[in-house]
Design an enzyme around this catalytic site. Sequence first.
Site, PDB file in Angstrom:
ATOM      1  N   LEU A   1       0.847  -1.189   0.000  1.00 53.29           N
ATOM      2  CA  LEU A   1       0.000   0.000   0.000  1.00 53.29           C
ATOM      3  C   LEU A   1       0.881   1.236   0.000  1.00 53.29           C
ATOM      4  CD1 LEU A   1      -2.893  -0.822   2.522  1.00 53.29           C
ATOM      5  CD2 LEU A   1      -2.681  -1.375   0.095  1.00 53.29           C
TER       6      LEU A   1
ATOM      7  N   GLU B   1      35.664  33.257   1.476  1.00 53.24           N
ATOM      8  CA  GLU B   1      36.048  32.345   2.554  1.00 53.24           C
ATOM      9  C   GLU B   1      36.222  33.011   3.926  1.00 53.24           C
ATOM     10  OE1 GLU B   1      38.840  28.978   0.814  1.00 53.24           O
ATOM     11  OE2 GLU B   1      39.378  30.936  -0.010  1.00 53.24           O
TER      12      GLU B   1
END
EC number: 1.17.1.4
Length: 1331
Positions: free
Chosen positions: A257, A1260
């Site tokens: 199901l 960075e």
Amino acid sequence: MTADELVFFVNGKKVVEKNADPETTLLAYLRRKLGLSGTKLGCGEGGCGACTVMLSKYDRFQNKIVHFSANACLAPICSLHHVAVTTVEGIGSTKSRLHPVQERIAKSHGSQCGFCTPGIVMSMYTLLRNQPEPTIEEIEDAFQGNLCRCTGYRPILQGFRTFARDGGCCGGSGNDLNCCMNQKTDHKITLSPSLFNPEEFTPLDPTQEPIFPPELLRLKDTPQKQLRFEGERVTWIQASTLQELLDLKAQDPEAKLVVGNTEIGIEMKFKNMLFPKMVCPAWIPEPVEHGPEGISFGASCPLSLVEKTLLDAVANLPAHQTEVFKGVLEQLRWFAGKQVKSVASIGGNIITASPISDLNPVFMASGAKLTIVSTGTRRTVRMDHTFFPAYRKTLLAPEEILLSIEIPYSREGEYFSAFKQASRREDDIAKVTSGMRVLFNPGTAQVKELALCYGGMHDRTVSALQTTRKQISNFWNEELLQNVCAGLAEELSLAPDAPGGMVEFRRTLTLSFFFKFYLTVLQKLGIQNSKDKCGKLDPTHASATLLFQKDPPANVQLFQEVPKGQCEEDMVGRPLPHLAAAMQASGEAVYCDDIPRYENELSLRLVTSTRAHAKIKSIDTSEAQKVPGFVCFISADDVPGSNITGIGNDEMVFAKDKVTCIGHIIGAVVTDTREHAQRAAQAVRITYEDLPAIITIEDAIAKDSFYEPELKIEKGNLTKGFSEADNIVSGELYIGGQEHFYLETHCTIAVPKGEAGEMELFVSTQNTTKTQSFVANMLGVPANRILVRVKRMGGGFGGKETRSTVVSTAVPLAAYKTGRPVRCMLDRDEDMLITGGRHPFLARYKVGFMKTGRVVALKVEHYSNAGNTLDLSQSIMERALFHMDNCYNIPNIRGTGRICKTNLPSNTAFRGFGGPQGMLIAEHWMSEVAVTCGLPAEEVRRKNMYKEGDLTHFNQKLEGFTLPRCWEECLASSQYHARKREADKFNEENCWKKRGLSIIPTKFGISFTVPFLNQAGALVHVYTDGSVLLTHGGTEMGQGLHTKMVQVASRALKIPTSKIYISETSTNTVPNTSPTAASVSTDINGQAVYEACQTILKRLEPFKKKNPSGSWEDWVTAAYLDAVSLSATGFYKTPNIGYSFETNSGNPFHYFSYGVACSEVEIDCLTGDHKNLRTDIVMDVGSSLNPAIDIGQVEGAFVQGLGLFTLEELHYSPEGSLHTRGPSTYKIPAFGSIPSEFRVSLLRDCPNKKAIYASKAVGEPPLFLAASIFFAIKDAICAARAGNPDCKTKKLFQLNSPATPEKIRNACVDQFTRLCVTGTAESCKPWSVRV
């Protein structure tokens, strides 16, 4: 039996599919069958939201049209019969008109790489279709199922809050006295111009939305009939009545199901499970019935409807009846995103029988009743300890189905709570869940019933019956608390090698949850004035009962306005939106896998090792060859050139004879479709002869497994320094690795051109030149035959600098062998397994210092886990050594670096490139210096800080040292000292919640440390209409590089940005490029663009003199008619770069970027959970080229760092297998992870003479500032330990990175942790090891 036709609508157009395959997802159908590529594949498991679409249908049971968001990657097309699908292309376009949602995310700078943007747009669009004037809370809830790796979320939320009825942002205009910029600070703020102007936004007009297809509306009263769809391997049956469903189950009890496919879809994709028959009961009525004992829900009822129903019940029923409902709602609040809750069913959650289910412990504790039916039978059972007899099993017989669940009303004198602890609050799998219920005898505090149910403590949901039975008739007081805790500690034990690991943490949570429940009930009993032998609530304990609430958002972005008199057309210094933002928001932006398929194109899937270290004995492809569409298998034997590849020439395109990690590429299968390629790859059988493997840093140290050379930087006299020190502290710190989790995985398309070995490659890479070089070497042709093209990437972060070649070498080999175009886009789990990430680090340090806090000597041994090849690990270790000082002047210092050779996939570049690891180690020992000296940490940091003109430990002079300014501004704007006092007061008043503050600086060197990489080229074409085509060597991955380059060229040429266009990056326009990395791309490419523009201007100068009143177009036309070249190249190399480790001399960096962040957090000492209250950042970016992009980079880097230091955790088995291969198991920060108050200020008046237009690098440097969150957490833990008699060492304690809930909870030593200490049995292999 003949299959039915599948009928549905997509963006208002009818689709009739006569051959619907149940294994085909909506995402695959949209992209490959309909050519709608705006919906993206990010993970394939419903965890990232990149594939979000809106589904609309007429709900026969609610008698109305409903709109809901869904994950297209999980939705089978067979589930969409008579459903209307709306994708990002269906709501607006740059060619016609952007929808207000698309416009606002673009103009508010909420799209960087853009890969997540369509999914986020559709989540917001769906919310507005249901609620045109949402609240801020509703907006934030709408994004629980969406992830973004670039922006840091703030600009997305700030842009979309303009839709809110209770908090539209004024954009910082200063016209709103309640503006978030004016709140909670006494520090004088100079208002900046806004990053966006909300008054420019197109108003939302709900009446102009597309209508629901009339054809589908006309079908609402037509009886539904059973449908059947047949695929290659699976049959899908759509049952229309309950009797049909029961008959189908009786005929085939093993039929699966499926409702939302949120669990089965995962099992089929990642566990290779196959369900030949699938039955969907979604059309069967799912009534919601309010009965005398509770509310009953049909098993297929979606969780979103359950949530709505229970919310209505809580609002309308007497409070004493809704205790259980509130517990269920608390679990649903964090259960999953809207996309999952809209389709996942309540019954499916039960029948799945997950041992870590959020809801099953709640249902079990509440005594929920289940109605179970089969053909001819019907029974009702109470969901108790017997319902789950074994792992993933229930009491249901194969032919039975769950019809409904009744959630009971609570009674007078009954109390209920639900708990969950995960790595991340939103959309995360629990470590431990619990439902707890107590019923007292009338008018007393005497226990009549007690239920304590848990998930995550066994192979099924369990009830602590031994403990609870002993408490019946006892009173709710301290004695009961102690008895229950002792009982739980004994009854809910876990083996040291329990799946999921975290044994002590999970055991402690069972006690912590009960203690919270105990306090909550005590509080409620106190309110009711019950004094019958009842315990008393300590006021300092009361905050432990509070449910998590996120504070109202307050965001500030401050930057310097452009000088007065700057030309309006000069966009340098202005917050220009990302040039592709509108196309990204509309789904029109083209990424590698969006390129339409070639007519004869093939698909490739990699075949990888399942052993960490082994000899390859045999490769059997016979079963793979049986898969439909199979074309060939490729391996090292097919390579016409060299199989040797990699940065250090220590890798192979395909492993030959031996593998050295799990995920090592052995070969690849080539088939007609992506799905067939996946099946064929799984069918390849490889036999191995195992060899000893080295997995961890400790293993490598013990076995002397290192790459050469050993690196060292030394300055001063270390022996003398330590001898003069008043104090010496030694210790170690471990920093875990990090997955890049770019939303777009690695992708390559290779197109053989049929002449002289020519090959055209479309690649998602940061490194076009290395890709070209590696492919040419592998094919044995000159580089001039290989054309590499990059339009854009859906994120990179360093992960596509070198590791993209693992895909971009295999794919062209397949194209070479077959003579046909070949495509490969890695699935998320493949990408995470194969491509490596940030290096884990282990540091062993010794620091000497004076009583004043002045550090005089430092020795640090750094070890990194490089993996099975060297890749960029040497350069990463070099940068870690360069940043081992962070911002501190240490006269006597020695740093060494050993690169560990292990049997893990090669780790690689990641934003920060070793710098964050080196700096975190520095801040760790610096905090220990402060604790040992008994001095405030901020005082010790400032005392040791460099000054202008100082030399670093690698002897580079610090010039333009703006860090002290950043430090003082951050201290002032954050009101650090006042808030520190407030936090101390809070900690005195609260025993189980603690707050911590930390202020952390960063100094980040800018340049490739390999000198020759500091070069760039550019090409400028001016066409006769005056338009400019600009090309440079950098690639666009969301960082705004192309936008900044257009701004640079615009100022240089003195023309509007609208005249300049960048199409792509390619090796046939700018050769020999450096990778787009190291934060230098704007610096070097910008200067190259400038030089090319200057050449053009010099050529145009004579024509400007002849016609000074002419236009740009006039001068260009005149030059053309005079046969003057309107094409120019530019080239730049960074001067005076170069460093020698042998002599410790030279300059590894061109300059430094500086910043400071102050963060405040609040931790829950009982669960390890924490929330980020506020962060203030001051960042030096020089004279910003684009404040919107720069602030976006600061925020995005910070949130990525927040993940690194507090959340993201890679788990490896002792055999070297990665457990965390997707968003379900690996958690990056979500929308709710960011600080409630997020304030970013770009330092003013700090031009940088060493970069283009006085700017500075920004990609960075800000990432490390998230360490302020890490050390704020540590500060809060210190407060917890200081007040607890069970803690022997109050302030000096080990906290490795990341500071996850597990580490936080275990560090908050108390009476509960003491009961849960778990020994390690020598015979037990741990579930995961620290690599």
